[in-house]
Design a protein around this motif. Sequence first.
Motif, PDB file in Angstrom:
ATOM      1  N   UNK A  90       0.945  -1.160   0.170  1.00 29.57           N
ATOM      2  CA  UNK A  90      -0.140   0.095  -0.038  1.00 29.57           C
ATOM      3  C   UNK A  90       0.940   1.301  -0.100  1.00 29.57           C
ATOM      4  N   UNK A  91       0.251   2.348  -0.242  1.00 33.96           N
ATOM      5  CA  UNK A  91       0.926   3.559  -0.353  1.00 33.96           C
ATOM      6  C   UNK A  91      -0.079   4.799   0.055  1.00 33.96           C
ATOM      7  N   UNK A  92       0.229   5.888   0.421  1.00 35.36           N
ATOM      8  CA  UNK A  92       1.549   6.123   1.441  1.00 35.36           C
ATOM      9  C   UNK A  92       1.493   5.795   2.525  1.00 35.36           C
ATOM     10  N   UNK A  93       2.627   5.625   3.230  1.00 36.82           N
ATOM     11  CA  UNK A  93       2.911   5.254   4.446  1.00 36.82           C
ATOM     12  C   UNK A  93       2.273   6.685   5.508  1.00 36.82           C
ATOM     13  N   UNK A  94       1.993   6.230   6.642  1.00 37.92           N
ATOM     14  CA  UNK A  94       1.454   7.361   7.711  1.00 37.92           C
ATOM     15  C   UNK A  94       2.727   7.624   8.420  1.00 37.92           C
ATOM     16  N   UNK A  95       3.561   6.839   8.861  1.00 43.02           N
ATOM     17  CA  UNK A  95       4.663   7.534   9.727  1.00 43.02           C
ATOM     18  C   UNK A  95       5.878   6.713   9.417  1.00 43.02           C
ATOM     19  N   UNK A  96       5.821   5.406   9.214  1.00 41.80           N
ATOM     20  CA  UNK A  96       7.065   4.822   8.957  1.00 41.80           C
ATOM     21  C   UNK A  96       7.061   3.884   7.588  1.00 41.80           C
ATOM     22  N   UNK A  97       8.203   3.965   6.779  1.00 41.88           N
ATOM     23  CA  UNK A  97       8.360   3.185   5.425  1.00 41.88           C
ATOM     24  C   UNK A  97       8.033   1.672   5.640  1.00 41.88           C
ATOM     25  N   UNK A  98       8.114   1.116   6.907  1.00 36.17           N
ATOM     26  CA  UNK A  98       7.515  -0.270   6.910  1.00 36.17           C
ATOM     27  C   UNK A  98       6.315  -0.659   6.834  1.00 36.17           C
ATOM     28  N   UNK A  99       5.415   0.438   6.950  1.00 38.27           N
ATOM     29  CA  UNK A  99       3.728   0.293   6.698  1.00 38.27           C
ATOM     30  C   UNK A  99       3.584  -0.107   5.369  1.00 38.27           C
ATOM     31  N   UNK A 100       4.158  -0.152   4.586  1.00 38.66           N
ATOM     32  CA  UNK A 100       3.851  -0.349   2.942  1.00 38.66           C
ATOM     33  C   UNK A 100       3.865  -1.628   2.750  1.00 38.66           C
ATOM     34  N   UNK A 101       4.418  -2.464   3.427  1.00 38.97           N
ATOM     35  CA  UNK A 101       4.737  -3.950   3.176  1.00 38.97           C
ATOM     36  C   UNK A 101       4.401  -4.809   4.417  1.00 38.97           C
ATOM     37  N   UNK A 102       3.072  -5.628   3.932  1.00 37.07           N
ATOM     38  CA  UNK A 102       2.707  -6.726   5.146  1.00 37.07           C
ATOM     39  C   UNK A 102       2.661  -7.862   4.585  1.00 37.07           C
ATOM     40  N   UNK A 103       2.754  -8.933   5.306  1.00 34.14           N
ATOM     41  CA  UNK A 103       2.280 -10.450   5.113  1.00 34.14           C
ATOM     42  C   UNK A 103       1.464 -10.875   6.190  1.00 34.14           C
ATOM     43  N   UNK A 104       0.364 -11.324   5.751  1.00 38.67           N
ATOM     44  CA  UNK A 104      -0.617 -11.772   6.692  1.00 38.67           C
ATOM     45  C   UNK A 104      -0.780 -10.783   8.013  1.00 38.67           C
ATOM     46  N   UNK A 105      -0.747  -9.613   7.797  1.00 37.28           N
ATOM     47  CA  UNK A 105      -1.084  -8.512   8.722  1.00 37.28           C
ATOM     48  C   UNK A 105       0.114  -8.034   9.484  1.00 37.28           C
TER      49      UNK A 105
END
Length: 428
Positions: A72-87
Amino acid sequence: MAASQRLAEIFGRRRFAIRPGTERISGLLARLDHPERAFSSIHVVGTNGKGSTASFLAAMLTAAGCRTGLFTSPHLISYHERFQIDGALIAQDALERMLDRVLAVAAPEDTFFELTTALACCWFAENGVTVAVLEAGMGGRSDATAAVPALCTLITPVSRDHSQWLGETTAAIAAEKAAIAEAGTPLLSARQEPAVLAVLAEQCALRGQELLLCGRNFDVARRGDGSLCYRDADIRLEGLVPGLVGNYQSGNAALAIAGARSVARQLGLPLTGEQIRRGIAAARWPGRMELIRLDGGGRLLLDGAHNPAGAVALAEALREYQATRITLLLGLMEDKDIDGILGALGPLAQIIVTVEPRQERALSAQRLAEFCEQRGIPVLVGGTVPEGVAAARARTGVGDLLVAAGSLFVVGEVKAALAGQVCEAVRG
């Protein structure tokens, strides 16, 4: 290279701004040995509701036992938020490893979003993801995610936004966004205005695509208790309770359910009504109609609402809240439809506190206040987002509602300010 240097390098690619086209990302993925071919994908495109729809969809596939990636994009605070696997968000060590891998083969002209998309593909491939849900960036046919083949495409409500790149009419925008779908693959659409529907029907007829429409092939009804009833030709599910609030989430949930069922059929994946129910309830999407209790008895509602359609949806949702007084903390990018956003939200606020996010395209807090004054809306210049939060909270008491909106960049900075964190939010 230190992690901070890696992130600085990839964030620095923003200087290329928005450069439509898939030639660069296709070349980058080839140099990375085509990680995008290791998993199946689903495209989510549209103007509003992409992130929520993608979140619903990923949560259902995870509930069905499918190892599911979410980009997803954009992230809110941290770049990590863009990448998820099973939550679960990407871990720091994995992020550093992926950054090294991508930057090692990146061409000088590759953009921030292209590198980020490639990073997601590498991480998903390395971790054995079965299906990845990919939220497109701004566009469709020229979006970096278009270089990843997909089983189907979901298109959320289309409205005017980013007209300088996508077109001046909703029909032109719809044509650009829907063109991400590959010939012969299903295209599933939320409810759309007639001009958009005409474009989708024409494209699907020309490209041999099945067109599944909300209101025709599947639908949703909202019950008085807030639960949803979903139905299509083969199933009827009552008592669905979305994990995301807001009336407009009904349509996002319906589109996601239809998409999940389409993908399950294509992959031979069992997807039961109970798994759909669990996934809809488990979906989370920070910063979108997110309610936070404040010290002193006030409440803070966070939502992007960065275009008129989003502002109208937020305004409709606000009418459900019992609030003595509504204070609107508002920050906008300079290329947005200011009249449309103020027209929807201005009448509901007792006062607007204007702020300026730390983005190069941000409208100054003073200029936004002048727009408010021209419309007779009580306004206070808040300055930076943290300064605006402090000023707005001083006016928020028991029974009051503070609403932060106008841009996800505002939402991210507000969340960071409340948590005492550094906000890494960037465009793209």
